[in-house]
Structure formats: structure tokens, C-alpha cells
Design a protein around this motif. Structure first.
Motif, PDB file in Angstrom:
ATOM      1  N   PRO A  42       0.821  -1.214   0.000  1.00 45.84           N
ATOM      2  CA  PRO A  42       0.000   0.000   0.000  1.00 45.84           C
ATOM      3  C   PRO A  42       0.856   1.266   0.000  1.00 45.84           C
ATOM      4  CG  PRO A  42       0.036  -0.992   2.179  1.00 45.84           C
ATOM      5  CD  PRO A  42       0.735  -1.948   1.268  1.00 45.84           C
ATOM      6  N   PRO A  43       0.262   2.400  -0.368  1.00 47.85           N
ATOM      7  CA  PRO A  43       1.012   3.658  -0.437  1.00 47.85           C
ATOM      8  C   PRO A  43       1.695   4.030   0.876  1.00 47.85           C
ATOM      9  CG  PRO A  43      -1.121   3.899  -1.504  1.00 47.85           C
ATOM     10  CD  PRO A  43      -1.134   2.564  -0.834  1.00 47.85           C
ATOM     11  N   GLU A  44       1.064   3.717   2.009  1.00 47.98           N
ATOM     12  CA  GLU A  44       1.653   4.110   3.296  1.00 47.98           C
ATOM     13  C   GLU A  44       2.970   3.392   3.587  1.00 47.98           C
ATOM     14  OE1 GLU A  44      -1.962   1.432   4.360  1.00 47.98           O
ATOM     15  OE2 GLU A  44      -1.451   2.957   2.873  1.00 47.98           O
ATOM     16  N   THR A  45       3.248   2.305   2.863  1.00 45.01           N
ATOM     17  CA  THR A  45       4.533   1.624   3.015  1.00 45.01           C
ATOM     18  C   THR A  45       5.466   1.930   1.846  1.00 45.01           C
ATOM     19  OG1 THR A  45       3.879  -0.400   1.825  1.00 45.01           O
ATOM     20  CG2 THR A  45       3.346  -0.283   4.174  1.00 45.01           C
ATOM     21  N   GLY A  46       5.076   2.926   1.019  1.00 40.74           N
ATOM     22  CA  GLY A  46       5.872   3.234  -0.163  1.00 40.74           C
ATOM     23  C   GLY A  46       5.798   2.143  -1.208  1.00 40.74           C
ATOM     24  N   GLY A  47       4.767   1.272  -1.099  1.00 40.93           N
ATOM     25  CA  GLY A  47       4.609   0.177  -2.055  1.00 40.93           C
ATOM     26  C   GLY A  47       5.518  -1.009  -1.785  1.00 40.93           C
ATOM     27  N   TYR A  48       6.227  -0.982  -0.674  1.00 44.14           N
ATOM     28  CA  TYR A  48       7.193  -2.050  -0.350  1.00 44.14           C
ATOM     29  C   TYR A  48       6.505  -3.414  -0.363  1.00 44.14           C
ATOM     30  CZ  TYR A  48      11.266  -4.013   2.189  1.00 44.14           C
ATOM     31  OH  TYR A  48      12.391  -4.723   2.561  1.00 44.14           O
ATOM     32  N   ALA A  49       7.105  -4.364  -1.067  1.00 41.60           N
ATOM     33  CA  ALA A  49       6.548  -5.717  -1.163  1.00 41.60           C
ATOM     34  C   ALA A  49       7.335  -6.660  -0.263  1.00 41.60           C
ATOM     35  CB  ALA A  49       6.602  -6.220  -2.605  1.00 41.60           C
ATOM     36  N   VAL A  50       6.666  -7.299   0.663  1.00 38.37           N
ATOM     37  CA  VAL A  50       7.274  -8.360   1.464  1.00 38.37           C
ATOM     38  C   VAL A  50       6.959  -9.681   0.779  1.00 38.37           C
ATOM     39  CG1 VAL A  50       7.294  -9.550   3.684  1.00 38.37           C
ATOM     40  CG2 VAL A  50       7.106  -7.058   3.612  1.00 38.37           C
ATOM     41  N   CYS A  51       7.986 -10.316   0.241  1.00 42.56           N
ATOM     42  CA  CYS A  51       7.792 -11.573  -0.479  1.00 42.56           C
ATOM     43  C   CYS A  51       7.784 -12.730   0.503  1.00 42.56           C
ATOM     44  CB  CYS A  51       8.897 -11.764  -1.502  1.00 42.56           C
ATOM     45  SG  CYS A  51       8.895 -10.489  -2.789  1.00 42.56           S
ATOM     46  N   LEU A  52       6.945 -13.701   0.212  1.00 44.42           N
ATOM     47  CA  LEU A  52       6.746 -14.838   1.105  1.00 44.42           C
ATOM     48  C   LEU A  52       7.184 -16.134   0.449  1.00 44.42           C
ATOM     49  CD1 LEU A  52       3.117 -14.018   2.380  1.00 44.42           C
ATOM     50  CD2 LEU A  52       5.293 -13.254   3.365  1.00 44.42           C
ATOM     51  N   LEU A  53       7.649 -17.049   1.281  1.00 45.90           N
ATOM     52  CA  LEU A  53       7.937 -18.420   0.877  1.00 45.90           C
ATOM     53  C   LEU A  53       7.282 -19.315   1.918  1.00 45.90           C
ATOM     54  CD1 LEU A  53       9.573 -20.364  -1.020  1.00 45.90           C
ATOM     55  CD2 LEU A  53      11.375 -20.278   0.717  1.00 45.90           C
ATOM     56  N   ASN A  54       6.402 -20.196   1.469  1.00 50.22           N
ATOM     57  CA  ASN A  54       5.648 -21.047   2.402  1.00 50.22           C
ATOM     58  C   ASN A  54       4.945 -20.214   3.470  1.00 50.22           C
ATOM     59  OD1 ASN A  54       6.677 -23.240   0.980  1.00 50.22           O
ATOM     60  ND2 ASN A  54       8.395 -23.505   2.388  1.00 50.22           N
ATOM     61  N   GLY A  55       4.468 -19.029   3.056  1.00 51.33           N
ATOM     62  CA  GLY A  55       3.718 -18.176   3.960  1.00 51.33           C
ATOM     63  C   GLY A  55       4.549 -17.367   4.930  1.00 51.33           C
ATOM     64  N   LYS A  56       5.877 -17.441   4.842  1.00 54.35           N
ATOM     65  CA  LYS A  56       6.760 -16.725   5.758  1.00 54.35           C
ATOM     66  C   LYS A  56       7.533 -15.650   5.001  1.00 54.35           C
ATOM     67  CE  LYS A  56       6.120 -19.540   9.357  1.00 54.35           C
ATOM     68  NZ  LYS A  56       5.618 -19.083  10.670  1.00 54.35           N
ATOM     69  N   PRO A  57       7.782 -14.498   5.616  1.00 52.74           N
ATOM     70  CA  PRO A  57       8.549 -13.456   4.934  1.00 52.74           C
ATOM     71  C   PRO A  57       9.969 -13.902   4.651  1.00 52.74           C
ATOM     72  CG  PRO A  57       8.190 -12.887   7.249  1.00 52.74           C
ATOM     73  CD  PRO A  57       7.352 -14.092   6.965  1.00 52.74           C
ATOM     74  N   VAL A  58      10.427 -13.644   3.418  1.00 53.01           N
ATOM     75  CA  VAL A  58      11.739 -14.136   3.007  1.00 53.01           C
ATOM     76  C   VAL A  58      12.638 -13.029   2.456  1.00 53.01           C
ATOM     77  CG1 VAL A  58      11.002 -14.796   0.681  1.00 53.01           C
ATOM     78  CG2 VAL A  58      12.855 -16.037   1.770  1.00 53.01           C
ATOM     79  N   ALA A  59      12.037 -11.971   1.894  1.00 55.45           N
ATOM     80  CA  ALA A  59      12.825 -10.874   1.320  1.00 55.45           C
ATOM     81  C   ALA A  59      11.878  -9.744   0.947  1.00 55.45           C
ATOM     82  CB  ALA A  59      13.601 -11.338   0.088  1.00 55.45           C
ATOM     83  N   GLY A  60      12.436  -8.553   0.776  1.00 55.03           N
ATOM     84  CA  GLY A  60      11.643  -7.398   0.368  1.00 55.03           C
ATOM     85  C   GLY A  60      12.047  -6.919  -1.022  1.00 55.03           C
ATOM     86  N   ILE A  61      11.094  -6.384  -1.757  1.00 55.68           N
ATOM     87  CA  ILE A  61      11.366  -5.771  -3.059  1.00 55.68           C
ATOM     88  C   ILE A  61      10.632  -4.436  -3.098  1.00 55.68           C
ATOM     89  CG2 ILE A  61      11.066  -5.941  -5.559  1.00 55.68           C
ATOM     90  CD1 ILE A  61      11.252  -8.966  -5.320  1.00 55.68           C
ATOM     91  N   MET A  62      11.382  -3.372  -3.422  1.00 59.20           N
ATOM     92  CA  MET A  62      10.777  -2.042  -3.480  1.00 59.20           C
ATOM     93  C   MET A  62      11.139  -1.366  -4.790  1.00 59.20           C
ATOM     94  SD  MET A  62      13.212  -0.091  -0.731  1.00 59.20           S
ATOM     95  CE  MET A  62      14.936  -0.606  -0.560  1.00 59.20           C
TER      96      MET A  62
END
Length: 262
Positions: A42-62
Motif C-alpha cells: 500500500p502507499p503508506e509503506t511506499g509500495g514495499y513488497a514483502v515476499c513470502l515463501l511457504n507463507g513466511k517473509p523471506v525478502a523485500g522488493i521495493m
């Protein structure tokens, strides 16, 4: 176990993220290669994407965006080192000869962070966890497994990370000119001099390694998705690895690790 259930000890790599000119294309690429799921935030996070693997956070992409009159950040994977207190860590970095490139800031209620450079020019992040400890899964295919400092001055790098963040370094037996970076005597990463195979203008940098089940197959996926192999798969003491770039130029390593000896 690959799932992370305890807080990361200070000095331990705890997260990686990527700033990419085309954020959606980066998400699509890593989804193809590693099976991650993620979407632009969302805009409030600057569009930051938290990528998941097996439902767990694994890395971010912005999205790589220019801020404060500065040019957009380079297209690289940034390694974050855990800290109890980001402000104290930033002060220690400065006192030890490092540079604060982005001052300490709150990331909503998730934590506090800054971006720093060591005296040899390698850039890294500092993460003080509040609601978000970092990677929730590591050391299994598709997840972060190792973080490596490639530096023009290993002795200066070793002295800096010990003084600033309490990270010890020690030679690894059987590995020529390669050092383990240790927290509480536990290896959490590696350090080596810059390879002669790298272009002469390559700066000191942290390299993120992701575990894979089949290195050759993963490199084939990388190239099929528009990336390239900088070092084709080869066997070394820790497993079979390769160094690759994504289509936007971010470099990372993949490794099928040898089973740990019991």
C-alpha cells in the motif's frame, strides 16, 4: 529448522531487500525463480513488497525511487544486520569509521533502520526489530542462506565490523583467504577479498546467497527469465553454487549446500 522462531542476535544478517527500477518485473522474476509470492504494498509503506515463501517473509522488493534530491538507489540486494538499538549501532558505525548513508528512521511499528557504508565502501542496513524480526524462513530452497562481504580490504573490514557491531572474523580451515563472520562464536556469514574475476571498478559489497535444490536448474530458470550467469555453476567446499544477475542487474548467488555433517 528453517523457520526462524527466535530474535536475531545483534550482528546477524536478518533481512535482505532489493530496490528495482521496475518493481513488478522484479517480483515476477523472483516468483519464477524461487517460487516466492508477493505484491506491491500500500502507499503508506511506499509500495514495499514483502515476499513470502511457504507463507513466511523471506525478502523485500521495493521500487527504486529518488528521494531528497538524491539519485535512485542502485539495483542491488541489501543485507541488513540486526541490532538491539539502531541509534546506538549507527553511532558505533560512525565511531568505527563507517558512514551513515540514510539516517535512522522508524518503519511504522515494524522496527527502526538505517543504511550505512563500511570504511571499504560496502553498503549494508541495520535493523532494530519491533513488530517485524526479519526473515521468517532461512536455509531452505528459495530462502536466504548466507551473506558474504567481498571487500578490497579484509583487515579493515574485520576491524570495522568487530568495533561497530561485535562481529568477529576467523579464517575457515581449508578455504584459502576466506573468513567466517561470527556472532557469539556462531558463523553467520563470510568475508573474502575481492575476486580478480570481478570487473576492476567493482566496489566492496555484501552478496546475498539463496539456497536452491538444484543449482544448474536454477541458473537455467534465471536465464530463461531474462537474467544472466556471471559465474556458471561450480562445486566448492560448501556445495554447488553460481553467481547470477536478474534482468535489472541485481547480483546474487545461489547454492545447493552440502548436507551438514552430524
Amino acid at each position: 529448522m528453517p523457520e526462524v522462531t527466535a530474535a536475531y542476535q545483534p550482528g546477524t544478517p536478518c533481512w535482505v531487500d532489493l530496490a528495482a527500477p521496475d518493481q513488478q518485473a522484479a517480483i515476477d522474476f523472483y516468483s519464477q525463480v524461487f517460487g516466492w509470492t508477493g505484491e506491491i504494498g500500500p502507499p503508506e509503506t511506499g509500495g514495499y513488497a514483502v515476499c513470502l515463501l511457504n507463507g513466511k517473509p523471506v525478502a523485500g522488493i521495493m521500487a527504486a525511487m529518488a528521494m531528497g534530491g538524491q539519485p535512485p538507489p542502485p539495483t542491488v540486494w541489501t543485507t541488513y544486520l540486526a541490532a538491539h538499538d539502531a541509534d546506538a549501532a549507527a553511532q558505533a558505525v560512525s565511531s568505527a569509521g563507517g558512514t551513515i548513508l540514510m539516517p535512522v528512521m522508524d518503519v511504522m511499528t515494524l522496527g527502526r533502520m538505517c543504511i550505512a557504508g563500511d570504511p571499504t565502501g560496502a553498503v549494508f542496513g541495520i535493523w532494530q526489530a519491533v513488530d517485524f524480526p526479519g526473515a521468517g524462513i532461512v536455509n531452505e530452497p528459495g530462502a536466504l542462506i548466507w551473506n558474504e562481504l567481498n571487500t578490497t580490504e579484509p583487515s579493515a573490514g574485520a576491524a570495522f565490523y568487530k568495533a561497530a557491531l561485535g562481529i568477529e572474523s576467523a579464517p575457515i580451515e581449508g578455504a584459502d583467504n576466506y573468513y567466517a563472520l561470527k556472532v557469539n562464536d556462531r558463523p553467520v556469514g563470510g568475508m573474502q577479498p575481492m575476486s580478480e574475476q570481478m570487473p576492476p571498478d567493482t566496489p566492496s559489497h555484501w552478496l546475498a546467497y539463496f539456497a536452491v535444490a538444484d543449482t544448474d536448474e536454477t541458473v537455467a530458470k534465471v536465464t530463461a527469465a531474462g537474467g544472466a550467469a556471471l559465474q556458471q555453476p561450480f562445486d566448492m567446499m560448501a556445495g554447488r553454487m553460481a553467481v547470477v544477475t536478474d534482468p535489472q542487474g541485481a547480483t546474487f548467488a545461489v547454492i545447493n549446500p552440502k548436507p551438514l555433517q552430524g
